[in-house]
Design a protein around this motif. Structure first.
Motif, PDB file in Angstrom:
ATOM      1  N   VAL A 196       0.843  -1.201   0.000  1.00 60.56           N
ATOM      2  CA  VAL A 196       0.000   0.000   0.000  1.00 60.56           C
ATOM      3  C   VAL A 196       0.875   1.247   0.000  1.00 60.56           C
ATOM      4  N   GLY A 197       1.950   1.213   0.792  1.00 56.17           N
ATOM      5  CA  GLY A 197       2.840   2.361   0.867  1.00 56.17           C
ATOM      6  C   GLY A 197       3.496   2.687  -0.461  1.00 56.17           C
ATOM      7  N   VAL A 198       3.968   1.665  -1.172  1.00 54.53           N
ATOM      8  CA  VAL A 198       4.625   1.899  -2.459  1.00 54.53           C
ATOM      9  C   VAL A 198       3.631   2.461  -3.471  1.00 54.53           C
ATOM     10  N   GLU A 199       2.428   1.901  -3.502  1.00 53.48           N
ATOM     11  CA  GLU A 199       1.409   2.409  -4.420  1.00 53.48           C
ATOM     12  C   GLU A 199       1.032   3.849  -4.059  1.00 53.48           C
ATOM     13  N   ALA A 200       0.961   4.125  -2.745  1.00 48.99           N
ATOM     14  CA  ALA A 200       0.660   5.490  -2.309  1.00 48.99           C
ATOM     15  C   ALA A 200       1.764   6.452  -2.734  1.00 48.99           C
ATOM     16  N   ARG A 277       8.304  10.845  16.446  1.00 48.45           N
ATOM     17  CA  ARG A 277       7.881  12.110  17.068  1.00 48.45           C
ATOM     18  C   ARG A 277       9.040  12.727  17.860  1.00 48.45           C
ATOM     19  N   ALA A 278       9.812  11.884  18.553  1.00 49.06           N
ATOM     20  CA  ALA A 278      10.951  12.383  19.325  1.00 49.06           C
ATOM     21  C   ALA A 278      12.012  13.002  18.422  1.00 49.06           C
ATOM     22  N   CYS A 279      12.078  12.527  17.168  1.00 49.51           N
ATOM     23  CA  CYS A 279      13.039  13.061  16.201  1.00 49.51           C
ATOM     24  C   CYS A 279      12.498  14.273  15.450  1.00 49.51           C
ATOM     25  N   GLY A 280      11.276  14.675  15.740  1.00 54.94           N
ATOM     26  CA  GLY A 280      10.678  15.800  15.022  1.00 54.94           C
ATOM     27  C   GLY A 280      10.179  15.426  13.644  1.00 54.94           C
ATOM     28  N   VAL A 281       9.985  14.134  13.407  1.00 57.59           N
ATOM     29  CA  VAL A 281       9.507  13.646  12.107  1.00 57.59           C
ATOM     30  C   VAL A 281       7.983  13.504  12.156  1.00 57.59           C
ATOM     31  N   ARG A 282       7.331  14.016  11.138  1.00 59.81           N
ATOM     32  CA  ARG A 282       5.871  13.944  11.067  1.00 59.81           C
ATOM     33  C   ARG A 282       5.433  12.494  10.871  1.00 59.81           C
ATOM     34  N   VAL A 283       4.327  12.105  11.532  1.00 57.66           N
ATOM     35  CA  VAL A 283       3.845  10.730  11.508  1.00 57.66           C
ATOM     36  C   VAL A 283       2.476  10.665  10.838  1.00 57.66           C
ATOM     37  N   VAL A 284       2.379   9.853   9.805  1.00 59.93           N
ATOM     38  CA  VAL A 284       1.106   9.534   9.157  1.00 59.93           C
ATOM     39  C   VAL A 284       0.844   8.064   9.441  1.00 59.93           C
ATOM     40  N   ALA A 285      -0.303   7.723  10.036  1.00 63.91           N
ATOM     41  CA  ALA A 285      -0.488   6.357  10.512  1.00 63.91           C
ATOM     42  C   ALA A 285      -1.936   5.902  10.428  1.00 63.91           C
ATOM     43  N   ASP A 296       0.363  12.388  13.610  1.00 66.58           N
ATOM     44  CA  ASP A 296       0.011  13.764  13.248  1.00 66.58           C
ATOM     45  C   ASP A 296      -1.203  13.761  12.344  1.00 66.58           C
ATOM     46  N   ALA A 297      -1.266  12.795  11.431  1.00 66.16           N
ATOM     47  CA  ALA A 297      -2.404  12.655  10.525  1.00 66.16           C
ATOM     48  C   ALA A 297      -2.799  11.186  10.481  1.00 66.16           C
ATOM     49  N   ARG A 298      -4.094  10.916  10.606  1.00 62.80           N
ATOM     50  CA  ARG A 298      -4.576   9.539  10.667  1.00 62.80           C
ATOM     51  C   ARG A 298      -5.097   9.083   9.306  1.00 62.80           C
ATOM     52  N   VAL A 299      -4.893   7.788   9.051  1.00 61.42           N
ATOM     53  CA  VAL A 299      -5.415   7.146   7.854  1.00 61.42           C
ATOM     54  C   VAL A 299      -6.541   6.215   8.300  1.00 61.42           C
ATOM     55  N   VAL A 307      -3.806   7.339   2.260  1.00 61.83           N
ATOM     56  CA  VAL A 307      -2.463   7.665   2.758  1.00 61.83           C
ATOM     57  C   VAL A 307      -1.991   8.984   2.171  1.00 61.83           C
ATOM     58  N   VAL A 308      -2.170   9.158   0.862  1.00 60.26           N
ATOM     59  CA  VAL A 308      -1.736  10.391   0.204  1.00 60.26           C
ATOM     60  C   VAL A 308      -2.513  11.591   0.734  1.00 60.26           C
ATOM     61  N   ALA A 309      -3.810  11.427   0.916  1.00 57.75           N
ATOM     62  CA  ALA A 309      -4.629  12.531   1.435  1.00 57.75           C
ATOM     63  C   ALA A 309      -4.162  12.948   2.825  1.00 57.75           C
ATOM     64  N   ALA A 310      -3.874  11.967   3.689  1.00 57.34           N
ATOM     65  CA  ALA A 310      -3.400  12.284   5.040  1.00 57.34           C
ATOM     66  C   ALA A 310      -2.036  12.953   4.992  1.00 57.34           C
ATOM     67  N   SER A 311      -1.177  12.467   4.093  1.00 60.35           N
ATOM     68  CA  SER A 311       0.165  13.037   3.980  1.00 60.35           C
ATOM     69  C   SER A 311       0.119  14.488   3.524  1.00 60.35           C
ATOM     70  N   LEU A 312      -0.721  14.766   2.543  1.00 64.27           N
ATOM     71  CA  LEU A 312      -0.795  16.114   1.989  1.00 64.27           C
ATOM     72  C   LEU A 312      -1.634  17.069   2.825  1.00 64.27           C
TER      73      LEU A 312
END
Length: 344
Positions: A196-200, A277-285, A296-299, A307-312
């Motif tokens: 799913v991630g690769v297709e996203a 999150r501790a590294c300051g990296v945004r999380v989409v999950a 940060d953004a939920r799928v 996934v793309v909608a949550a990321s953007l």
């Protein structure tokens, strides 16, 4: 307080790192803490062994417990006798084999706490204990409704995981180009949804053509994922780092702008999300385990489009993850609470 953690695994992976970090924080709070692990299984070609790591941390329990699911009955009986003779205030068990031993070998007067790591552990045959911990708040009501004493034990985070002081320099050292840098950091297995991630990512690049995709890890579906990447014409935009651990893993994670966590394995604490999150990296999950509390953004649906909608979306969660010290303090308060109840 004398605390003994039981962890019937020879590997420093999955819940083992969380247990070690909890034990360290409890020790730093002034308590005597050791961790007993599987001392029978020796051959671990693909996993980091737990014994050397715990010994280096000064946490390894060396009081003779074999603590292995591979132990013959006479060794299990020996473990029961050894455990029953221990002088500890708390036995905190973490795996099914530990629960069995703790049920029948609890030292006299000791508080017994059981950690549960996934929903399947909450069943009618749940072993008795003074209290329980669960990895996500969504699991808590199922225990409280049964009249059990329970708390959430969130993922603890190693100091390796911190914001990168010079992200661009770090990216150059790692050979990473392009922006934004999106990644997945998990074992290549069906539950993590790399397909799913690769297709996203293929869809994502239509909006962000300079983006790069960093895939950290190894596993059974690695080659299938490589083939999928090639079939979608993404080879030049995707980096496979292989298995990483410790500071090396943290370094790759710190280099990312965003991480996609699209599924969990056996441990529902969502440790990778807390680390990101501790590294300051945004999380989409996706909404599994503790991921909703750390994203940060939920799928809602694990589809490439979602996934793309949550990321953007650009959403950011403002709530900070608790420190290791505060998590340890909460667990210590649970120990004290049930000890007080037992003393009445």
């Amino acid at each position: 307080m004398r605390i003994l953690h039981l962890l019937a695994s020879p590997f420093f992976s999955g819940p083992a790192e969380n247990v070690a970090l909890l034990a360290l924080a409890q020790r730093e709070a002034g308590h005597e803490v050791t961790v007993a692990v599987d001392r029978r299984r020796k051959e671990m070609p693909a996993e980091e062994p737990a014994v050397p790591r715990l010994r280096a941390l000064g946490l390894l329990d060396d009081e003779g417990l074999e603590l292995s699911v591979k132990s013959p009955p006479w060794r299990v009986w020996s473990d029961l006798r050894r455990l029953r003779a221990r002088r500890v205030d708390v036995v905190h068990s973490h795996f099914s084999h530990d629960h069995f031993l703790a049920r029948w070998g609890r030292p006299q007067g000791a508080v017994l706490v059981r950690s549960l790591h996934a929903p399947r552990s909450i069943r009618s045959s749940l072993p008795a204990a003074d209290a329980y911990t669960v990895p996500a708040s969504s699991l808590l009501p199922r225990l409280l409704e049964r009249g059990r004493t329970a708390r959430v034990l969130p993922a603890l985070v190693d100091p390796h995981f911190r914001p990168e002081s010079d992200r661009e320099a770090s990216r150059r050292e790692l050979g990473l180009k392009g922006a934004p840098l999106v990644g997945m950091v998990s074992t290549f297995q069906p539950s993590r949804r790399h397909a799913v991630g690769v297709e996203a990512f293929a869809l994502y690049r239509e909006q962000r053509p300079d983006a790069r995709f960093v895939l950290v890890g190894d596993g059974a579906l690695l080659e299938a994922t490589r083939s999928q990447v090639a079939s979608l014409g993404l080879t030049d935009a995707v980096v496979f780092t292989g298995y990483q651990q410790g500071e090396d893993f943290a370094r790759w994670l710190r280099a990312l702008d965003e991480v996609w966590l699209l599924g969990l394995g056996n441990d529902w604490s969502a440790r990778a999300a807390a680390q990101a999150r501790a590294c300051g990296v945004r999380v989409v999950a996706v909404e599994e385990g503790a991921l909703p509390e750390l994203a940060d953004a939920r799928v809602v649906e694990p589809t490439p489009e979602a996934v793309v909608a949550a990321s953007l979306s650009g959403q950011r969660a403002p709530v900070a993850h608790p420190t290791n010290a505060s998590i340890a303090a909460d667990v210590l308060a649970l120990y004290a609470q049930v000890a007080s109840t037992r003393a009445r």
